[in-house]
Every structure is written in structure tokens, then in C-alpha cells.
Design an enzyme around this catalytic site. Structure first.
Site, PDB file in Angstrom:
ATOM      1  N   GLN A 127       0.844  -1.203   0.000  1.00  0.00           N
ATOM      2  CA  GLN A 127       0.000   0.000   0.000  1.00  0.00           C
ATOM      3  C   GLN A 127       0.874   1.244   0.000  1.00  0.00           C
ATOM      4  O   GLN A 127       1.517   1.554   1.005  1.00  0.00           O
ATOM      5  CB  GLN A 127      -0.895  -0.042   1.234  1.00  0.00           C
ATOM      6  CG  GLN A 127      -1.915   1.064   1.273  1.00  0.00           C
ATOM      7  CD  GLN A 127      -2.968   0.822   2.337  1.00  0.00           C
ATOM      8  OE1 GLN A 127      -3.829  -0.041   2.200  1.00  0.00           O
ATOM      9  NE2 GLN A 127      -2.905   1.577   3.403  1.00  0.00           N
ATOM     10  N   SER A 130       1.409   6.485   2.521  1.00  0.00           N
ATOM     11  CA  SER A 130       2.112   7.459   3.364  1.00  0.00           C
ATOM     12  C   SER A 130       3.333   8.033   2.659  1.00  0.00           C
ATOM     13  O   SER A 130       4.011   7.338   1.902  1.00  0.00           O
ATOM     14  CB  SER A 130       2.579   6.807   4.666  1.00  0.00           C
ATOM     15  OG  SER A 130       1.502   6.235   5.339  1.00  0.00           O
ATOM     16  N   GLU A 245      -8.941  -1.422   7.121  1.00  0.00           N
ATOM     17  CA  GLU A 245      -7.734  -1.408   7.951  1.00  0.00           C
ATOM     18  C   GLU A 245      -8.089  -1.034   9.387  1.00  0.00           C
ATOM     19  O   GLU A 245      -7.641  -1.654  10.333  1.00  0.00           O
ATOM     20  CB  GLU A 245      -6.738  -0.398   7.365  1.00  0.00           C
ATOM     21  CG  GLU A 245      -5.351  -0.553   7.923  1.00  0.00           C
ATOM     22  CD  GLU A 245      -4.348   0.382   7.247  1.00  0.00           C
ATOM     23  OE1 GLU A 245      -4.751   1.188   6.382  1.00  0.00           O
ATOM     24  OE2 GLU A 245      -3.179   0.307   7.617  1.00  0.00           O
ATOM     25  N   ASN A 375      -3.080   7.066  17.796  1.00  0.00           N
ATOM     26  CA  ASN A 375      -4.024   7.208  18.913  1.00  0.00           C
ATOM     27  C   ASN A 375      -4.437   8.668  19.111  1.00  0.00           C
ATOM     28  O   ASN A 375      -5.585   8.940  19.472  1.00  0.00           O
ATOM     29  CB  ASN A 375      -3.407   6.647  20.195  1.00  0.00           C
ATOM     30  CG  ASN A 375      -3.400   5.125  20.192  1.00  0.00           C
ATOM     31  OD1 ASN A 375      -3.754   4.507  19.183  1.00  0.00           O
ATOM     32  ND2 ASN A 375      -3.005   4.521  21.298  1.00  0.00           N
ATOM     33  N   GLU A 376      -3.509   9.602  18.854  1.00  0.00           N
ATOM     34  CA  GLU A 376      -3.852  11.019  19.028  1.00  0.00           C
ATOM     35  C   GLU A 376      -4.938  11.420  18.027  1.00  0.00           C
ATOM     36  O   GLU A 376      -5.924  12.077  18.375  1.00  0.00           O
ATOM     37  CB  GLU A 376      -2.618  11.912  18.823  1.00  0.00           C
ATOM     38  CG  GLU A 376      -1.545  11.777  19.882  1.00  0.00           C
ATOM     39  CD  GLU A 376      -0.698  10.524  19.744  1.00  0.00           C
ATOM     40  OE1 GLU A 376      -0.696   9.920  18.646  1.00  0.00           O
ATOM     41  OE2 GLU A 376      -0.052  10.120  20.726  1.00  0.00           O
TER      42      GLU A 376
HETATM   43  C1  LIG Z   1       2.921  -1.174  11.585  1.00  0.00           C
HETATM   44  C2  LIG Z   1       2.713  -0.082  10.561  1.00  0.00           C
HETATM   45  C3  LIG Z   1       2.508  -0.430   9.229  1.00  0.00           C
HETATM   46  C4  LIG Z   1       2.354   0.577   8.257  1.00  0.00           C
HETATM   47  N1  LIG Z   1       2.208   0.197   6.943  1.00  0.00           N
HETATM   48  C5  LIG Z   1       2.016   1.146   5.998  1.00  0.00           C
HETATM   49  C6  LIG Z   1       1.861   0.777   4.621  1.00  0.00           C
HETATM   50  O1  LIG Z   1       1.949  -0.409   4.251  1.00  0.00           O
HETATM   51  N2  LIG Z   1       1.656   1.749   3.709  1.00  0.00           N
HETATM   52  C7  LIG Z   1       1.568   3.063   4.054  1.00  0.00           C
HETATM   53  O2  LIG Z   1       1.303   3.874   3.181  1.00  0.00           O
HETATM   54  N3  LIG Z   1       1.760   3.471   5.344  1.00  0.00           N
HETATM   55  C8  LIG Z   1       1.996   2.536   6.321  1.00  0.00           C
HETATM   56  N4  LIG Z   1       2.194   2.917   7.632  1.00  0.00           N
HETATM   57  C9  LIG Z   1       2.294   4.342   7.947  1.00  0.00           C
HETATM   58  C10 LIG Z   1       1.122   4.890   8.740  1.00  0.00           C
HETATM   59  O3  LIG Z   1      -0.022   4.968   7.950  1.00  0.00           O
HETATM   60  C11 LIG Z   1       1.559   6.254   9.276  1.00  0.00           C
HETATM   61  O4  LIG Z   1       2.639   6.034  10.166  1.00  0.00           O
HETATM   62  C12 LIG Z   1       0.439   6.960   9.998  1.00  0.00           C
HETATM   63  O5  LIG Z   1      -0.543   7.369   9.091  1.00  0.00           O
HETATM   64  C13 LIG Z   1       0.963   8.195  10.774  1.00  0.00           C
HETATM   65  O6  LIG Z   1       1.652   9.035   9.918  1.00  0.00           O
HETATM   66  P1  LIG Z   1       3.141   9.551  10.236  1.00  0.00           P
HETATM   67  O7  LIG Z   1       3.963   8.381  10.628  1.00  0.00           O
HETATM   68  O8  LIG Z   1       3.566  10.372   9.073  1.00  0.00           O
HETATM   69  O9  LIG Z   1       2.996  10.457  11.513  1.00  0.00           O
HETATM   70  P2  LIG Z   1       2.479  11.956  11.566  1.00  0.00           P
HETATM   71  O10 LIG Z   1       1.146  12.025  10.892  1.00  0.00           O
HETATM   72  O11 LIG Z   1       3.538  12.859  11.073  1.00  0.00           O
HETATM   73  O12 LIG Z   1       2.281  12.153  13.108  1.00  0.00           O
HETATM   74  C14 LIG Z   1       3.372  12.429  13.990  1.00  0.00           C
HETATM   75  C15 LIG Z   1       2.807  12.627  15.393  1.00  0.00           C
HETATM   76  O13 LIG Z   1       1.906  13.760  15.393  1.00  0.00           O
HETATM   77  C16 LIG Z   1       0.637  13.371  15.878  1.00  0.00           C
HETATM   78  N5  LIG Z   1      -0.418  14.077  15.139  1.00  0.00           N
HETATM   79  C17 LIG Z   1      -0.541  14.198  13.793  1.00  0.00           C
HETATM   80  N6  LIG Z   1      -1.647  14.906  13.477  1.00  0.00           N
HETATM   81  C18 LIG Z   1      -2.237  15.238  14.666  1.00  0.00           C
HETATM   82  C19 LIG Z   1      -3.412  15.976  15.005  1.00  0.00           C
HETATM   83  N7  LIG Z   1      -4.201  16.486  14.067  1.00  0.00           N
HETATM   84  N8  LIG Z   1      -3.714  16.106  16.319  1.00  0.00           N
HETATM   85  C20 LIG Z   1      -2.910  15.562  17.297  1.00  0.00           C
HETATM   86  N9  LIG Z   1      -1.777  14.871  17.026  1.00  0.00           N
HETATM   87  C21 LIG Z   1      -1.450  14.710  15.732  1.00  0.00           C
HETATM   88  C22 LIG Z   1       0.544  11.878  15.613  1.00  0.00           C
HETATM   89  O14 LIG Z   1      -0.376  11.243  16.469  1.00  0.00           O
HETATM   90  C23 LIG Z   1       1.977  11.426  15.865  1.00  0.00           C
HETATM   91  O15 LIG Z   1       2.191  11.234  17.228  1.00  0.00           O
HETATM   92  C24 LIG Z   1       2.385   1.952   8.624  1.00  0.00           C
HETATM   93  C25 LIG Z   1       2.613   2.290   9.972  1.00  0.00           C
HETATM   94  C26 LIG Z   1       2.785   1.304  10.922  1.00  0.00           C
HETATM   95  C27 LIG Z   1       3.061   1.706  12.340  1.00  0.00           C
END
Ligand SMILES: Cc1cc2nc3c(=O)[nH]c(=O)nc-3n(C[C@H](O)[C@H](O)[C@H](O)COP(=O)(O)OP(=O)(O)OC[C@H]3O[C@@H](n4cnc5c(N)ncnc54)[C@H](O)[C@@H]3O)c2cc1C
Length: 391
Positions: A127, A130, A245, A375-376
Site C-alpha cells: 500500500q 504514506s 484497515e 491514537n492522538e
Molecule cells: C505497523 C505499521 C505499518 C504501516 N504500513 C504502511 C503501509 O503499508 N503503507 C503506508 O502507506 N503506510 C503505512 N504505515 C504508515 C502509517 O499509515 C503512518 O505512520 C500513519 O498514518 C501516521 O503518519 P506519520 O507516521 O507520518 O505520523 P504523523 O502524521 O507525522 O504524526 C506524527 C505525530 O503527530 C501526531 N499528530 C498528527 N496529526 C495530529 C493531530 N491532528 N492532532 C494531534 N496529534 C497529531 C501523531 O499522532 C503522531 O504522534 C504503517 C505504519 C505502521 C506503524
């Protein structure tokens, strides 16, 4: 349905256990949703074919593509939960997610080509959603796809792509209209991962394994007939797979096993020269975790029951997922504490408890607080959509 009990579903769980005992390939006892090792892939393709062929999965697809006439609404959730509970592998890659999008929005040609190959395990999917600057705020994605005649040319970068290093196909989101409002102007594609210009670079994680990848897309050409749904309407396509998902995250099927391990561990490690389990505070803590694990199971079953009766609430899945990921993390942190200095030992060390399972679960536990919506972000969703609080 009685809460957590149903004859049809109990029989289904039994079938999952029987088939897993017969066909599921042996699995490294790692925690969480992990990418397999390359040598495990052929066996996992076969196991995927069994799971679909025995109509354990893909049951909501149209009958001509292997679905069931009238599947129990909880059929797939129960199968997935049972696989997690017994520690057996699931289907390899993201075929269920891509399949849901193709079933909902694909052309007949796409369904005829892709769906049987997902079922047979021939095609492993990943997928590609991200990006470095677009995770929680997925609609902010910047990967561009420009139309050139009968093709789209894609440039950009994806990250955290589970299984990209094994994948035959990628379910890709790219921006096709940069001038449109954020959620408009995005298109979904089926990308052949062997197309020139696709570079997959594994990311080594805190656990020491490489489940995720960075995927670089440089001048990647995708034929226009591989657009899933309509051009610029990819956001609607993704909602089919994102809902799947989210609903599969957080049922807590793994927590009872973890609780048993914790009780066993407390009998093995010592405090002040005596087994830790003999101390009141340790028994109090384990009893507390047991209560939380039961509450989590009941909350999850309650959500299922409400969904079955059409009275589900927008908060059900987020509450379950937050609860599960918090209990999971706290339980494994406590398991590490119980080991004292030995907690720093890892897999391969002759003196490590449970072959390093605790250390892996402790580190991987963070992933469940992020995957399927952090979770946030889910707390925001509960506050705004379920409680009607101001943004
Ligand atoms: C086990 C696992 C498998 C995954 N597999 C895939 C995959 O196959 N394909 C894919 O595309 N992605 C995948 N992901 C990525 C996943 O979708 C992203 O990690 C997720 O959407 C969070 O985005 P980010 O890591 O960019 O964090 P960010 O969105 O940058 O967030 C960083 C921090 O800010 C906080 N935050 C962000 N926005 C807000 C808000 N509005 N209010 C309060 N707090 C906020 C978040 O909670 C987090 O603590 C995977 C992630 C994991 C953990």
C-alpha cells in the site's frame, strides 16, 4: 448474537485452527504485523491461496470472484482474529486492502485480472499511501502523476510501505490535479512494482528487522487503464480500504496469550531471591492487566454486536484500537520491568527469557499506537465526531 459467542463463528474459528495446523507455514515468533523473510515467501503464497480458496477470506467479494452468497458480517474479522490469537501467519501482503478497492471501484478487466491472482497468492500487494510529509494528513500527499497520452508519469516518494520489498503490485495514491482542493485531485493506481523508475529501499527498525520501506518513484510510467476508479476521485476509493484497515486493528486477539506469558514469566524471574509471582505487588499488577484484557475483549465484542445490529457508533473502532494498543504497550513494559537487568538481553542470548519475545513485543508495541490511525488522531476523531466537541 450473544456477546462474544456464536455457533457459526465458533465453527469458523475451529476451521481456521484446523487449516492452520495443516497448512500454515512455520513463523518466527515475532510480535505484530511483520514482513516475512524472503525465504518464507513461496510458502506464504501457498498459505494465502488456502485462506482464500477455503473461503476464509475474500468472502465479501462478488460470488463470481470467489465470495460467499451470504457471508456472516463478522466472518473475516473472526478469521483474522483467530489467526492472530493462535500466532499463525495471515495472507501475505496487502491483497485484502487492494482487493477491497478493486471490488468497489475497479473495472471488469481489473477485477478479472487482479482478483484471482490475489486469491491464488500469485500477486503480493503493498500500500503506497504514506509520504514523509503526509501520514495522518494523508490528503496532503505530494507524489505527482501527470497524464501523457495513454499513460501517467509518476514522480515522488512513499514511506513506511510494509512488504514493498516483496510486492508484485502497489496500490498507489498520487496527486493528478495540484490545483484542486486537498481531497480532490488524488487518483488511485495499480502499479507494477517492477516498472522502471521504482526504487525500493528497506528501512531497518528499532526491532532490528526491516518490515517497512521507502519507495522512490522517478518518471514511473503507468498505463491509463490501471487507474482504480475515476481520475481525481481516488479519495473515495481509499475509504473502502482504510475502513477495512481500521476495523481490523485493535480487537486485542493477541492479549490473552501475552497475559499467559506474563504470568509464566513472573514464575520464572526472581525478586529478592524468590519467584516474583510470590510478591503481592506483582500479583496485583498481573490481576490488573487481566481485568484490562477482559475489558478490551468485551469492548471489542460489544462493538461487533452493535455493528451487527446496525447500531454501531463512529467511536467504536477507535475506542477499541486505543484501548488495545495502550494495554498491549503497558503489559509488555511491565514484562520488561520484571526481568530487571536481564531486560537488556535480546534474541540469541542464551539467558534471554522467551527467546527475546518480550524485548521484541516491548519495542514493536509502539507500532500499534500508530498504525491504522495514530491514537492522538483517533482521540480527536472521538472528541469531534462522537462527542461533538469543537475542533
Ligand atoms: C505497523 C505499521 C505499518 C504501516 N504500513 C504502511 C503501509 O503499508 N503503507 C503506508 O502507506 N503506510 C503505512 N504505515 C504508515 C502509517 O499509515 C503512518 O505512520 C500513519 O498514518 C501516521 O503518519 P506519520 O507516521 O507520518 O505520523 P504523523 O502524521 O507525522 O504524526 C506524527 C505525530 O503527530 C501526531 N499528530 C498528527 N496529526 C495530529 C493531530 N491532528 N492532532 C494531534 N496529534 C497529531 C501523531 O499522532 C503522531 O504522534 C504503517 C505504519 C505502521 C506503524
Amino acid at each position: 448474537m450473544q456477546l462474544g459467542q456464536d455457533r457459526e463463528l465458533d465453527a469458523l474459528r475451529k476451521r481456521v485452527r484446523e487449516l492452520a495446523a495443516q497448512y500454515a507455514p512455520p513463523r518466527h515468533p515475532r510480535t505484530g504485523v511483520r514482513a516475512p523473510e524472503p525465504e518464507q515467501i513461496p510458502a506464504l503464497r501457498k498459505w494465502t491461496a488456502v485462506l482464500f480458496g477455503e473461503q476464509l477470506l475474500g468472502v465479501n467479494w462478488p460470488v463470481e470472484y470467489g465470495g460467499l452468497e451470504n457471508p456472516h458480517p463478522l466472518h473475516e474479522k473472526v478469521v483474522t482474529d483467530e489467526l492472530v490469537r493462535i500466532g499463525a501467519a495471515g495472507p501475505v501482503g496487502g491483497g485484502l486492502l487492494a482487493g477491497a478497492a478493486i471490488v468497489a471501484s475497479g473495472t471488469k478487466e481489473q477485477k478479472d485480472y487482479f482478483l484471482p491472482r490475489i486469491r491464488s497468492g500469485e500477486h503480493i500487494w503493498c500500500q503506497l499511501f504514506s509520504e514523509p510529509e503526509a501520514g495522518s494528513d494523508l490528503a496532503g500527499l505530494r507524489t505527482r502523476a501527470r497524464r501523457e497520452g495513454g499513460e501517467f508519469v509518476v514522480d515522488g516518494q512513499k514511506v513506511w510501505t510494509t512488504n514493498a520489498h516483496h510486492a508484485d503490485w502497489g496500490y498507489l495514491l498520487a496527486r493528478t490535479d495540484p490545483d484542486a482542493p486537498k481531497h480532490a485531485g488524488i487518483t488511485a493506481f495499480a502499479l507494477d512494482m517492477r516498472t522502471p523508475g521504482v526504487t525500493v529501499r528497506p528501512l531497518r527498525e528499532i526491532t532490528g528487522t526491516a518490515d517497512f520501506n521507502e519507495v522512490f518513484l522517478d518518471g514511473v510510467r503507468i498505463p491509463a487503464d490501471r487507474v482504480i476508479g475515476k481520475v481525481n476521485e481516488g479519495w473515495a476509493v481509499t475509504t473502502a480500504s482504510l475502513a477495512l484497515e481500521r476495523s481490523s486493528a485493535g480487537s486485542g486477539a493477541s492479549l490473552f496469550g501475552a497475559l499467559n506469558r506474563l504470568a509464566r514469566l513472573a514464575g520464572q524471574v526472581t525478586r529478592d531471591g524468590r519467584p516474583a509471582i510470590e510478591r503481592d505487588d506483582v500479583r496485583q499488577a498481573i490481576g490488573g492487566f487481566a481485568a484490562e484484557v477482559y475489558v478490551n475483549a468485551l469492548v471489542s465484542a460489544y462493538g461487533d454486536s452493535r455493528a451487527l445490529h446496525g447500531s454501531g457508533d463512529v467511536a467504536d473502532a477507535p475506542v477499541s484500537k486505543i484501548l488495545f494498543s495502550q494495554i498491549n504497550l503497558a503489559l509488555h513494559e511491565y514484562g520488561m520491568q520484571l526481568q530487571g537487568h536481564d531486560g537488556v538481553r535480546i534474541e540469541g542470548d542464551a539467558k534471554v527469557h522467551d527467546d527475546g519475545w518480550w524485548q521484541d513485543a516491548f519495542l514493536y508495541g509502539r507500532a500499534f499506537t500508530i498504525a491504522g490511525g495514530t491514537n492522538e488522531v483517533l482521540r480527536n476523531l472521538i472528541a469531534e465526531r462522537a462527542l461533538g466537541l469543537p475542533r
